[in-house]
Scaffold this active site. Structure first.
Site, PDB file in Angstrom:
ATOM      1  N   HIS A  98      -1.507   0.694  -9.759  1.00  0.00           N
ATOM      2  CA  HIS A  98      -2.128  -0.239  -8.808  1.00  0.00           C
ATOM      3  C   HIS A  98      -2.764  -1.424  -9.557  1.00  0.00           C
ATOM      4  CE1 HIS A  98      -4.131  -0.568  -4.594  1.00  0.00           C
ATOM      5  NE2 HIS A  98      -4.045  -1.757  -5.157  1.00  0.00           N
ATOM      6  N   ARG A 124       0.845  -1.189   0.000  1.00  0.00           N
ATOM      7  CA  ARG A 124       0.000   0.000   0.000  1.00  0.00           C
ATOM      8  C   ARG A 124       0.883   1.243   0.000  1.00  0.00           C
ATOM      9  NH1 ARG A 124      -3.543  -2.640  -1.687  1.00  0.00           N
ATOM     10  NH2 ARG A 124      -5.570  -3.109  -0.751  1.00  0.00           N
TER      11      ARG A 124
HETATM   12  P1  NDP Z   1      -1.681 -11.836   4.351  1.00  0.00           P
HETATM   13  O1  NDP Z   1      -2.544 -11.383   5.470  1.00  0.00           O
HETATM   14  O2  NDP Z   1      -1.795 -13.231   3.853  1.00  0.00           O
HETATM   15  O3  NDP Z   1      -0.141 -11.614   4.729  1.00  0.00           O
HETATM   16  C1  NDP Z   1       0.311 -10.483   5.396  1.00  0.00           C
HETATM   17  C2  NDP Z   1       1.755 -10.706   5.799  1.00  0.00           C
HETATM   18  O4  NDP Z   1       2.256  -9.496   6.379  1.00  0.00           O
HETATM   19  C3  NDP Z   1       1.900 -11.806   6.861  1.00  0.00           C
HETATM   20  O5  NDP Z   1       3.058 -12.564   6.599  1.00  0.00           O
HETATM   21  C4  NDP Z   1       2.065 -10.996   8.159  1.00  0.00           C
HETATM   22  O6  NDP Z   1       2.821 -11.653   9.166  1.00  0.00           O
HETATM   23  C5  NDP Z   1       2.835  -9.800   7.629  1.00  0.00           C
HETATM   24  N1  NDP Z   1       2.709  -8.654   8.540  1.00  0.00           N
HETATM   25  C6  NDP Z   1       1.580  -7.968   8.877  1.00  0.00           C
HETATM   26  N2  NDP Z   1       1.856  -7.006   9.772  1.00  0.00           N
HETATM   27  C7  NDP Z   1       3.190  -7.085   9.989  1.00  0.00           C
HETATM   28  C8  NDP Z   1       4.079  -6.366  10.839  1.00  0.00           C
HETATM   29  N3  NDP Z   1       3.658  -5.366  11.609  1.00  0.00           N
HETATM   30  N4  NDP Z   1       5.382  -6.727  10.834  1.00  0.00           N
HETATM   31  C9  NDP Z   1       5.823  -7.746  10.070  1.00  0.00           C
HETATM   32  N5  NDP Z   1       5.024  -8.463   9.238  1.00  0.00           N
HETATM   33  C10 NDP Z   1       3.732  -8.131   9.222  1.00  0.00           C
HETATM   34  O7  NDP Z   1      -1.925 -10.789   3.163  1.00  0.00           O
HETATM   35  P2  NDP Z   1      -1.788 -11.037   1.586  1.00  0.00           P
HETATM   36  O8  NDP Z   1      -0.481 -11.663   1.314  1.00  0.00           O
HETATM   37  O9  NDP Z   1      -3.002 -11.701   1.071  1.00  0.00           O
HETATM   38  O10 NDP Z   1      -1.827  -9.513   1.063  1.00  0.00           O
HETATM   39  C11 NDP Z   1      -0.844  -8.580   1.442  1.00  0.00           C
HETATM   40  C12 NDP Z   1      -1.187  -7.185   0.959  1.00  0.00           C
HETATM   41  O11 NDP Z   1      -0.909  -7.036  -0.428  1.00  0.00           O
HETATM   42  C13 NDP Z   1      -2.647  -6.768   1.058  1.00  0.00           C
HETATM   43  O12 NDP Z   1      -2.991  -6.417   2.374  1.00  0.00           O
HETATM   44  C14 NDP Z   1      -2.685  -5.575   0.116  1.00  0.00           C
HETATM   45  O13 NDP Z   1      -2.379  -4.388   0.820  1.00  0.00           O
HETATM   46  C15 NDP Z   1      -1.588  -5.871  -0.892  1.00  0.00           C
HETATM   47  N6  NDP Z   1      -2.123  -6.138  -2.235  1.00  0.00           N
HETATM   48  C16 NDP Z   1      -1.767  -5.299  -3.270  1.00  0.00           C
HETATM   49  C17 NDP Z   1      -2.231  -5.531  -4.537  1.00  0.00           C
HETATM   50  C18 NDP Z   1      -1.809  -4.669  -5.676  1.00  0.00           C
HETATM   51  O14 NDP Z   1      -2.357  -4.828  -6.784  1.00  0.00           O
HETATM   52  N7  NDP Z   1      -0.860  -3.784  -5.504  1.00  0.00           N
HETATM   53  C19 NDP Z   1      -3.117  -6.660  -4.841  1.00  0.00           C
HETATM   54  C20 NDP Z   1      -3.406  -7.487  -3.710  1.00  0.00           C
HETATM   55  C21 NDP Z   1      -2.936  -7.208  -2.456  1.00  0.00           C
HETATM   56  P3  NDP Z   1       2.271 -13.024   9.832  1.00  0.00           P
HETATM   57  O15 NDP Z   1       2.336 -14.064   8.744  1.00  0.00           O
HETATM   58  O16 NDP Z   1       3.241 -13.299  10.918  1.00  0.00           O
HETATM   59  O17 NDP Z   1       0.867 -12.728  10.289  1.00  0.00           O
HETATM   60  C1  OXD Z   2      -6.063  -5.794  -3.157  1.00  0.00           C
HETATM   61  C2  OXD Z   2      -5.680  -4.798  -4.160  1.00  0.00           C
HETATM   62  O1  OXD Z   2      -5.937  -5.542  -1.963  1.00  0.00           O
HETATM   63  O2  OXD Z   2      -6.025  -4.984  -5.348  1.00  0.00           O
HETATM   64  O3  OXD Z   2      -6.496  -6.901  -3.560  1.00  0.00           O
HETATM   65  O4  OXD Z   2      -4.997  -3.822  -3.828  1.00  0.00           O
END
Ligand code: NDP
Ligand code: OXD
Length: 309
Positions: free
Chosen positions: A272, A224
Protein backbone atom coordinates in the site's frame (compact mmCIF):
# COMPACT_ATOMS: atom_id res chain seq x y z
CA UNK A 1 -7.16 28.12 16.34
CA UNK A 2 -6.06 24.51 16.86
CA UNK A 3 -5.77 21.48 14.58
CA UNK A 4 -5.64 17.95 15.91
CA UNK A 5 -3.29 15.67 13.99
CA UNK A 6 -3.52 11.90 13.87
CA UNK A 7 -0.78 10.41 11.75
CA UNK A 8 2.07 7.93 12.14
CA UNK A 9 4.94 9.07 14.35
CA UNK A 10 7.48 8.99 11.51
CA UNK A 11 5.53 11.51 9.44
CA UNK A 12 4.47 13.76 12.34
CA UNK A 13 7.58 15.95 12.24
CA UNK A 14 7.20 16.86 8.59
CA UNK A 15 3.63 18.04 9.18
CA UNK A 16 4.77 20.19 12.12
CA UNK A 17 7.54 21.75 10.02
CA UNK A 18 5.22 22.44 7.09
CA UNK A 19 2.45 24.05 9.18
CA UNK A 20 4.90 26.13 11.22
CA UNK A 21 6.16 27.69 7.99
CA UNK A 22 2.81 28.11 6.25
CA UNK A 23 0.52 29.06 9.11
CA UNK A 24 2.41 29.78 12.34
CA UNK A 25 -0.79 30.91 14.06
CA UNK A 26 -2.26 27.40 13.74
CA UNK A 27 -1.68 25.45 16.93
CA UNK A 28 -1.03 21.73 16.33
CA UNK A 29 -2.23 19.23 18.92
CA UNK A 30 -1.34 15.56 19.00
CA UNK A 31 -4.11 12.99 18.91
CA UNK A 32 -3.20 11.59 22.32
CA UNK A 33 -2.77 15.03 23.93
CA UNK A 34 -5.63 17.15 22.60
CA UNK A 35 -5.78 19.57 25.55
CA UNK A 36 -9.12 21.32 25.87
CA UNK A 37 -11.38 19.65 23.23
CA UNK A 38 -13.24 22.94 22.76
CA UNK A 39 -10.12 24.51 21.20
CA UNK A 40 -10.04 22.07 18.32
CA UNK A 41 -11.48 23.52 15.12
CA UNK A 42 -9.81 21.31 12.54
CA UNK A 43 -8.81 17.65 12.37
CA UNK A 44 -6.22 16.18 10.00
CA UNK A 45 -6.49 12.46 10.36
CA UNK A 46 -6.17 8.92 9.13
CA UNK A 47 -8.47 6.20 10.50
CA UNK A 48 -9.71 7.69 13.77
CA UNK A 49 -11.44 5.33 16.20
CA UNK A 50 -15.18 5.19 15.63
CA UNK A 51 -16.99 8.16 17.20
CA UNK A 52 -13.75 9.76 18.42
CA UNK A 53 -14.23 13.01 16.48
CA UNK A 54 -17.45 13.72 18.35
CA UNK A 55 -15.47 14.77 21.39
CA UNK A 56 -14.52 18.05 19.64
CA UNK A 57 -17.67 20.22 19.80
CA UNK A 58 -16.24 23.13 17.76
CA UNK A 59 -14.89 21.16 14.81
CA UNK A 60 -15.24 23.09 11.51
CA UNK A 61 -13.70 20.61 9.06
CA UNK A 62 -12.28 17.09 8.98
CA UNK A 63 -9.34 16.73 6.59
CA UNK A 64 -8.48 13.21 5.45
CA UNK A 65 -4.74 12.63 5.23
CA UNK A 66 -5.40 10.39 2.23
CA UNK A 67 -7.35 10.70 -1.00
CA UNK A 68 -9.60 7.85 0.11
CA UNK A 69 -12.16 8.64 2.78
CA UNK A 70 -13.41 5.10 3.38
CA UNK A 71 -11.57 5.20 6.73
CA UNK A 72 -14.00 7.99 7.71
CA UNK A 73 -17.13 7.04 5.79
CA UNK A 74 -17.20 3.72 7.63
CA UNK A 75 -17.71 5.62 10.93
CA UNK A 76 -21.45 6.01 11.55
CA UNK A 77 -20.70 8.39 14.42
CA UNK A 78 -18.95 11.24 12.61
CA UNK A 79 -19.91 14.64 14.02
CA UNK A 80 -22.99 15.70 12.03
CA UNK A 81 -22.74 18.69 9.70
CA UNK A 82 -18.94 18.91 9.73
CA UNK A 83 -17.54 18.80 6.17
CA UNK A 84 -15.17 15.94 5.35
CA UNK A 85 -12.44 16.98 2.91
CA UNK A 86 -10.42 14.46 0.88
CA UNK A 87 -6.76 14.97 0.15
CA UNK A 88 -6.01 16.50 -3.22
CA UNK A 89 -2.39 17.58 -3.42
CA UNK A 90 0.26 17.48 -6.15
CA UNK A 91 2.67 15.14 -4.31
CA UNK A 92 0.05 12.41 -3.95
CA UNK A 93 -1.04 12.79 -7.59
CA UNK A 94 2.52 12.68 -8.93
CA UNK A 95 3.37 9.64 -6.81
CA UNK A 96 0.34 7.72 -8.06
CA UNK A 97 1.06 8.53 -11.69
CA UNK A 98 4.65 7.34 -11.23
CA UNK A 99 3.44 4.06 -9.76
CA UNK A 100 0.76 3.51 -12.41
CA UNK A 101 3.11 4.32 -15.29
CA UNK A 102 5.82 2.07 -13.81
CA UNK A 103 3.35 -0.80 -13.39
CA UNK A 104 1.75 -0.43 -16.81
CA UNK A 105 5.20 -0.42 -18.41
CA UNK A 106 6.15 -3.49 -16.33
CA UNK A 107 3.26 -5.50 -17.74
CA UNK A 108 3.48 -3.96 -21.20
CA UNK A 109 7.16 -4.95 -21.49
CA UNK A 110 6.51 -8.54 -20.28
CA UNK A 111 8.49 -8.13 -17.06
CA UNK A 112 6.35 -10.75 -15.28
CA UNK A 113 7.44 -13.25 -17.92
CA UNK A 114 11.08 -12.06 -17.91
CA UNK A 115 11.25 -12.31 -14.09
CA UNK A 116 10.04 -15.91 -14.37
CA UNK A 117 12.57 -16.61 -17.10
CA UNK A 118 15.34 -15.14 -14.98
CA UNK A 119 14.47 -17.45 -12.09
CA UNK A 120 14.57 -20.41 -14.52
CA UNK A 121 17.81 -19.17 -16.19
CA UNK A 122 16.00 -18.91 -19.52
CA UNK A 123 17.25 -16.51 -22.23
CA UNK A 124 14.32 -15.93 -24.61
CA UNK A 125 13.01 -12.86 -26.39
CA UNK A 126 9.32 -12.02 -26.42
CA UNK A 127 8.13 -9.94 -29.34
CA UNK A 128 7.58 -6.32 -28.33
CA UNK A 129 4.14 -4.75 -28.82
CA UNK A 130 4.00 -1.04 -29.73
CA UNK A 131 2.33 1.10 -27.05
CA UNK A 132 -0.32 2.28 -29.51
CA UNK A 133 -1.55 -1.32 -29.78
CA UNK A 134 -1.75 -1.78 -25.98
CA UNK A 135 -5.14 -0.82 -24.62
CA UNK A 136 -4.90 0.52 -21.09
CA UNK A 137 -8.10 1.01 -19.11
CA UNK A 138 -8.38 3.06 -15.93
CA UNK A 139 -11.31 2.49 -13.61
CA UNK A 140 -11.84 5.80 -11.85
CA UNK A 141 -11.00 8.84 -13.94
CA UNK A 142 -10.87 11.31 -11.05
CA UNK A 143 -7.95 13.36 -9.76
CA UNK A 144 -5.54 10.41 -9.66
CA UNK A 145 -6.87 8.30 -12.53
CA UNK A 146 -7.14 11.35 -14.78
CA UNK A 147 -3.53 12.39 -14.24
CA UNK A 148 -2.28 8.81 -14.73
CA UNK A 149 -4.31 8.61 -17.97
CA UNK A 150 -2.66 11.78 -19.29
CA UNK A 151 0.82 10.46 -18.47
CA UNK A 152 0.06 7.13 -20.19
CA UNK A 153 -1.18 8.97 -23.28
CA UNK A 154 2.29 10.53 -23.40
CA UNK A 155 3.75 7.05 -24.03
CA UNK A 156 1.33 6.53 -26.90
CA UNK A 157 -0.89 3.90 -25.20
CA UNK A 158 -4.49 3.50 -26.32
CA UNK A 159 -6.07 4.80 -23.09
CA UNK A 160 -9.68 4.58 -21.91
CA UNK A 161 -11.32 5.40 -18.60
CA UNK A 162 -14.44 4.23 -16.82
CA UNK A 163 -16.20 6.56 -14.40
CA UNK A 164 -19.67 7.30 -13.07
CA UNK A 165 -20.18 10.29 -15.32
CA UNK A 166 -19.01 10.70 -18.95
CA UNK A 167 -15.70 12.53 -19.43
CA UNK A 168 -14.16 14.51 -22.24
CA UNK A 169 -10.44 14.14 -21.68
CA UNK A 170 -8.21 14.64 -24.73
CA UNK A 171 -6.81 11.33 -25.96
CA UNK A 172 -8.82 9.23 -23.49
CA UNK A 173 -11.86 7.22 -24.59
CA UNK A 174 -14.60 7.60 -22.00
CA UNK A 175 -16.90 4.83 -20.78
CA UNK A 176 -19.27 5.43 -17.95
CA UNK A 177 -21.90 3.97 -15.70
CA UNK A 178 -22.89 0.34 -15.21
CA UNK A 179 -23.74 0.01 -18.94
CA UNK A 180 -20.23 1.10 -19.96
CA UNK A 181 -18.36 -1.37 -17.77
CA UNK A 182 -18.36 -4.52 -19.93
CA UNK A 183 -17.51 -2.70 -23.20
CA UNK A 184 -14.69 -0.96 -21.30
CA UNK A 185 -13.35 -4.25 -19.92
CA UNK A 186 -13.68 -5.99 -23.30
CA UNK A 187 -11.19 -3.52 -24.82
CA UNK A 188 -8.70 -3.42 -21.93
CA UNK A 189 -5.34 -5.26 -22.04
CA UNK A 190 -3.94 -3.60 -18.91
CA UNK A 191 -6.51 -2.65 -16.29
CA UNK A 192 -5.77 -0.10 -13.56
CA UNK A 193 -8.26 0.10 -10.69
CA UNK A 194 -8.19 3.56 -9.11
CA UNK A 195 -11.73 3.70 -7.78
CA UNK A 196 -12.74 4.87 -4.32
CA UNK A 197 -14.24 2.17 -2.09
CA UNK A 198 -18.02 2.54 -2.00
CA UNK A 199 -20.99 0.20 -1.83
CA UNK A 200 -20.99 0.20 -5.66
CA UNK A 201 -17.28 -0.54 -6.11
CA UNK A 202 -16.83 -3.20 -3.42
CA UNK A 203 -16.05 -6.59 -5.08
CA UNK A 204 -16.16 -4.95 -8.50
CA UNK A 205 -13.25 -7.07 -9.75
CA UNK A 206 -14.78 -10.53 -9.55
CA UNK A 207 -15.06 -13.70 -11.68
CA UNK A 208 -17.57 -12.09 -14.02
CA UNK A 209 -15.78 -8.77 -14.61
CA UNK A 210 -12.33 -10.39 -14.85
CA UNK A 211 -13.76 -12.77 -17.46
CA UNK A 212 -14.80 -9.73 -19.51
CA UNK A 213 -11.12 -8.78 -19.95
CA UNK A 214 -9.39 -10.21 -23.03
CA UNK A 215 -7.28 -13.34 -22.41
CA UNK A 216 -3.76 -12.34 -21.37
CA UNK A 217 -4.81 -9.06 -19.74
CA UNK A 218 -3.03 -7.74 -16.63
CA UNK A 219 -4.56 -6.10 -13.57
CA UNK A 220 -3.08 -3.28 -11.49
CA UNK A 221 -4.99 -2.78 -8.24
CA UNK A 222 -4.24 0.48 -6.47
CA UNK A 223 -7.69 1.64 -5.27
CA UNK A 224 -8.76 -0.43 -2.30
CA UNK A 225 -8.36 -4.12 -1.50
CA UNK A 226 -12.07 -4.72 -0.98
CA UNK A 227 -12.69 -3.95 -4.64
CA UNK A 228 -11.08 -7.28 -5.57
CA UNK A 229 -12.50 -10.75 -4.89
CA UNK A 230 -9.12 -12.27 -4.21
CA UNK A 231 -10.07 -15.91 -4.89
CA UNK A 232 -11.50 -14.90 -8.28
CA UNK A 233 -8.33 -13.01 -9.16
CA UNK A 234 -6.18 -16.00 -8.18
CA UNK A 235 -8.34 -18.32 -10.27
CA UNK A 236 -8.04 -16.00 -13.28
CA UNK A 237 -4.25 -15.91 -12.88
CA UNK A 238 -3.94 -19.67 -12.38
CA UNK A 239 -6.09 -20.45 -15.42
CA UNK A 240 -3.87 -18.13 -17.50
CA UNK A 241 -6.82 -15.91 -18.34
CA UNK A 242 -4.70 -13.14 -16.80
CA UNK A 243 -0.99 -12.74 -17.54
CA UNK A 244 -0.18 -10.96 -14.29
CA UNK A 245 -1.18 -8.57 -11.56
CA UNK A 246 0.37 -5.76 -9.57
CA UNK A 247 -1.37 -5.55 -6.20
CA UNK A 248 -0.77 -2.63 -3.85
CA UNK A 249 -3.95 -2.90 -1.77
CA UNK A 250 -5.51 -5.95 -0.12
CA UNK A 251 -8.62 -6.99 1.76
CA UNK A 252 -6.46 -7.52 4.83
CA UNK A 253 -3.50 -5.20 5.40
CA UNK A 254 -0.75 -5.98 6.22
CA UNK A 255 -1.06 -8.88 3.77
CA UNK A 256 -1.09 -12.04 5.95
CA UNK A 257 2.14 -14.11 5.74
CA UNK A 258 0.24 -17.10 4.35
CA UNK A 259 -1.40 -15.18 1.48
CA UNK A 260 -0.86 -17.00 -1.84
CA UNK A 261 -0.10 -13.63 -3.45
CA UNK A 262 3.33 -13.34 -1.77
CA UNK A 263 4.92 -16.18 -3.75
CA UNK A 264 2.74 -16.14 -6.83
CA UNK A 265 5.00 -16.06 -9.91
CA UNK A 266 2.63 -13.75 -11.79
CA UNK A 267 2.05 -11.24 -9.01
CA UNK A 268 3.92 -8.14 -7.84
CA UNK A 269 3.05 -7.23 -4.23
CA UNK A 270 3.67 -3.81 -2.71
CA UNK A 271 2.59 -2.70 0.80
CA UNK A 272 0.00 0.00 0.00
CA UNK A 273 2.63 2.49 -1.13
CA UNK A 274 1.44 3.31 -4.63
CA UNK A 275 1.36 6.88 -3.45
CA UNK A 276 1.74 8.78 -0.21
CA UNK A 277 0.59 12.19 0.89
CA UNK A 278 3.61 14.50 1.02
CA UNK A 279 3.30 16.72 4.11
CA UNK A 280 5.07 19.67 2.53
CA UNK A 281 2.64 20.01 -0.40
CA UNK A 282 -0.40 18.62 1.43
CA UNK A 283 -0.10 21.21 4.21
CA UNK A 284 -0.48 23.90 1.54
CA UNK A 285 -3.79 22.34 0.47
CA UNK A 286 -5.01 22.15 4.09
CA UNK A 287 -3.95 25.72 4.84
CA UNK A 288 -5.69 26.97 1.70
CA UNK A 289 -8.89 25.33 2.91
CA UNK A 290 -8.54 26.65 6.45
CA UNK A 291 -8.11 30.15 5.04
CA UNK A 292 -11.24 29.64 2.92
CA UNK A 293 -13.26 28.51 5.92
CA UNK A 294 -11.97 31.38 8.06
CA UNK A 295 -13.06 33.74 5.25
CA UNK A 296 -16.55 32.23 5.23
CA UNK A 297 -16.08 30.28 1.97
CA UNK A 298 -16.79 26.57 1.55
CA UNK A 299 -13.69 24.33 1.56
CA UNK A 300 -12.52 22.66 -1.66
CA UNK A 301 -12.84 18.88 -2.25
CA UNK A 302 -15.59 18.20 0.26
CA UNK A 303 -16.80 14.61 -0.14
CA UNK A 304 -20.38 13.49 -0.44
CA UNK A 305 -20.62 10.98 2.41
CA UNK A 306 -23.86 9.52 1.06
CA UNK A 307 -22.18 8.84 -2.31
CA UNK A 308 -19.07 7.53 -0.52
CA UNK A 309 -16.39 9.63 -2.23
P1 NDP B 1 -11.69 10.98 -7.11
O1 NDP B 1 -12.87 11.14 -6.22
O2 NDP B 1 -11.04 12.18 -7.69
O3 NDP B 1 -12.08 10.04 -8.35
C1 NDP B 1 -12.88 8.91 -8.22
C2 NDP B 1 -13.24 8.40 -9.60
O4 NDP B 1 -13.95 7.17 -9.46
C3 NDP B 1 -14.16 9.37 -10.35
O5 NDP B 1 -13.80 9.41 -11.71
C4 NDP B 1 -15.54 8.72 -10.17
O6 NDP B 1 -16.46 9.00 -11.22
C5 NDP B 1 -15.15 7.26 -10.19
N1 NDP B 1 -16.19 6.43 -9.57
C6 NDP B 1 -16.62 6.45 -8.27
N2 NDP B 1 -17.62 5.57 -8.09
C7 NDP B 1 -17.81 4.98 -9.29
C8 NDP B 1 -18.74 4.00 -9.75
N3 NDP B 1 -19.62 3.43 -8.93
N4 NDP B 1 -18.68 3.65 -11.05
C9 NDP B 1 -17.79 4.22 -11.89
N5 NDP B 1 -16.89 5.16 -11.51
C10 NDP B 1 -16.92 5.53 -10.23
O7 NDP B 1 -10.64 10.09 -6.30
P2 NDP B 1 -9.04 10.08 -6.43
O8 NDP B 1 -8.69 9.92 -7.86
O9 NDP B 1 -8.46 11.21 -5.69
O10 NDP B 1 -8.70 8.74 -5.60
C11 NDP B 1 -9.18 7.48 -6.00
C12 NDP B 1 -8.87 6.41 -4.97
O11 NDP B 1 -7.51 6.01 -5.04
C13 NDP B 1 -9.03 6.81 -3.51
O12 NDP B 1 -10.38 6.81 -3.12
C14 NDP B 1 -8.24 5.72 -2.81
O13 NDP B 1 -9.07 4.62 -2.52
C15 NDP B 1 -7.19 5.31 -3.83
N6 NDP B 1 -5.83 5.68 -3.42
C16 NDP B 1 -4.90 4.68 -3.23
C17 NDP B 1 -3.62 5.00 -2.87
C18 NDP B 1 -2.58 3.93 -2.72
O14 NDP B 1 -1.47 4.24 -2.25
N7 NDP B 1 -2.85 2.71 -3.10
C19 NDP B 1 -3.19 6.38 -2.65
C20 NDP B 1 -4.22 7.35 -2.90
C21 NDP B 1 -5.49 6.99 -3.24
P3 NDP B 1 -16.97 10.52 -11.48
O15 NDP B 1 -15.76 11.27 -11.99
O16 NDP B 1 -18.00 10.36 -12.53
O17 NDP B 1 -17.46 11.02 -10.15
C1 OXD C 1 -4.99 7.30 0.21
C2 OXD C 1 -4.11 6.16 0.45
O1 OXD C 1 -6.20 7.14 0.15
O2 OXD C 1 -2.91 6.38 0.73
O3 OXD C 1 -4.46 8.43 0.05
O4 OXD C 1 -4.54 5.01 0.33
Amino acid sequence: MALILKTDIERGDSWYRAFRTLMPELELREWDQPGNPEDIEYALIWAPPRGALRRFPNLRAIFSIGAGIDHLASDPDLPPGVPVVRMVEPGLTAGMSEFVVMSVLYHHRFMIEYAQQQRAHVWREIEQIPARRRRVGIMGLGVLGGDAADKLCGFGFDVAGWSRSAKTRPGVTSFHGPGGLVPFLNRTDILVCLLPLTAQTEDILNAETLAALPRGAAVISVGRGRQVVEEDLLAALDSDHLSGATLDVFRTEPLPPDSPFWDHPKVVVTPHIASMTIAETAAEAVVENIRRIEAGQPPLHVVDLARGY
